[in-house]
Motif scaffolding. Sequence first.
Motif, short mmCIF file in Angstrom:
data_model
loop_
_atom_site.label_atom_id
_atom_site.label_comp_id
_atom_site.label_asym_id
_atom_site.label_seq_id
_atom_site.Cartn_x
_atom_site.Cartn_y
_atom_site.Cartn_z
N ILE A 105 0.87 -1.17 0.00
CA ILE A 105 0.00 0.00 0.00
C ILE A 105 0.91 1.22 0.00
O ILE A 105 1.72 1.39 0.92
CB ILE A 105 -0.94 -0.01 1.22
CG1 ILE A 105 -1.82 -1.26 1.18
CG2 ILE A 105 -1.80 1.25 1.23
CD1 ILE A 105 -2.64 -1.47 2.43
N PRO A 106 0.84 2.06 -1.02
CA PRO A 106 1.91 3.05 -1.25
C PRO A 106 1.92 4.26 -0.33
O PRO A 106 2.88 5.02 -0.34
CB PRO A 106 1.66 3.49 -2.69
CG PRO A 106 0.19 3.26 -2.91
CD PRO A 106 -0.15 2.05 -2.11
N SER A 107 0.87 4.47 0.44
CA SER A 107 0.85 5.64 1.32
C SER A 107 -0.02 5.34 2.54
O SER A 107 -0.82 4.40 2.54
CB SER A 107 0.30 6.88 0.58
OG SER A 107 -1.06 6.68 0.23
N ASN A 108 0.17 6.14 3.56
CA ASN A 108 -0.66 6.02 4.76
C ASN A 108 -1.04 7.43 5.21
O ASN A 108 -0.16 8.20 5.62
CB ASN A 108 0.10 5.29 5.86
CG ASN A 108 -0.75 5.08 7.10
OD1 ASN A 108 -1.97 5.06 7.02
ND2 ASN A 108 -0.10 4.92 8.25
N PRO A 109 -2.34 7.79 5.11
CA PRO A 109 -3.46 6.95 4.69
C PRO A 109 -3.46 6.70 3.18
O PRO A 109 -2.64 7.24 2.45
CB PRO A 109 -4.69 7.76 5.12
CG PRO A 109 -4.22 9.18 5.09
CD PRO A 109 -2.78 9.14 5.51
N SER A 110 -4.42 5.91 2.74
CA SER A 110 -4.59 5.63 1.32
C SER A 110 -6.06 5.36 1.06
O SER A 110 -6.80 4.97 1.97
CB SER A 110 -3.77 4.41 0.89
OG SER A 110 -4.32 3.23 1.45
#
Length: 369
Positions: A44-49
């Motif tokens: 998952i490339p970012s947090n948040p997403s």
Amino acid sequence: MSILNNTFKNKTVLITGDTGFKGSWLAIWLNLLGAKVVGLSIDIPSNPSNYQVSNIKSFIKENRVDIQDKVQVRRVVQESQPDFVFHLAAQSLVRPAYQNPLETFGVNAMGSANVLDALRVLEKNVVAIMITSDKAYDNVEWPWGYRETDTLGGKDPYSASKGMAELVIKSYFESFFKTNDSNIRLAITRAGNVIGGGDWANDRIVVDCIKAWSNNKAVDIRNPNATRPWQHVLEPISGYLLIAANLSKSNNFHGEAYNFGPSSDYSYSVSELINEMQNFWDKVEWNDTSQNETHLHEAGLLKLNCDKALYDLDWRPTLDFQETVKMTIKWYKSYYQDRNSKMFDVTTSQIMEYVDLAESKKISWACDD
């Protein structure tokens, strides 16, 4: 019933890069259309997403696989036996491409090769939509839009990696899939400067603004005069779905490339985008840092000509600039300011709103056959 509703219901659809910004919106739209959605992403490339906050894992069959791992990519394709493949997995940012060009070339060029090679040995009919980028064009910053027949290339590693991916796709098409009796039908799509809710990637203008403004801070803007044909994420996705639907019925568009974006006379600067956003978000502040930093090469002007999509597919954009910005900011306001919002419902409702608006504007893919 529209062509999209007729095409994807009960079909298995593999999305590479499903955890990304565009991939997550595509997954939710396909879920609404009744598809069985399979994902392939390394993480998952970012947090948040959007993948997380819209709870996409609740309906998708996920595979945590590196697109550069040809063995695992082939395994997922063989096990899922997809009817459709949308290839979006990519390193999609300019600055990280400068920092790690080999990784970018590997993901964007060889990743595309791995998907196509897995399809090459698949013994069933599949429609594959290979998503590259408007950055694949050799951008000389002329004031008119690039056509699908214009020269591909790229001065920076990211742009070059997209041009390399295009060469890979062309090679596989010409060598293995070109004949009319091929079980693989494919098309290439190019779009860029996509905005919309659920994007939290680094070095994105809307993301940088929302992150700062949600904390009552000013945002630093490094290139306020850069001009882009901004479009909502649902615009190119409608194009991806439309070309896939057409390819499933006919090989007339097999091997073709299509631009999806606003009309070539539609462009707004970064500062104009920010000024429009402030109509929907309180306490907007920003600083022009264009004279204070040493910048990596970044195009100042980039436009696409989308006449081919209009003439071949009867595709045209649904949203104007103001509608695009309003829908984008409305999504983020739901996330940051309404803690009771269920973002899956917000995202789904925006897709339905977009489809209804397209139908009201008599855009063909949204209308009954």
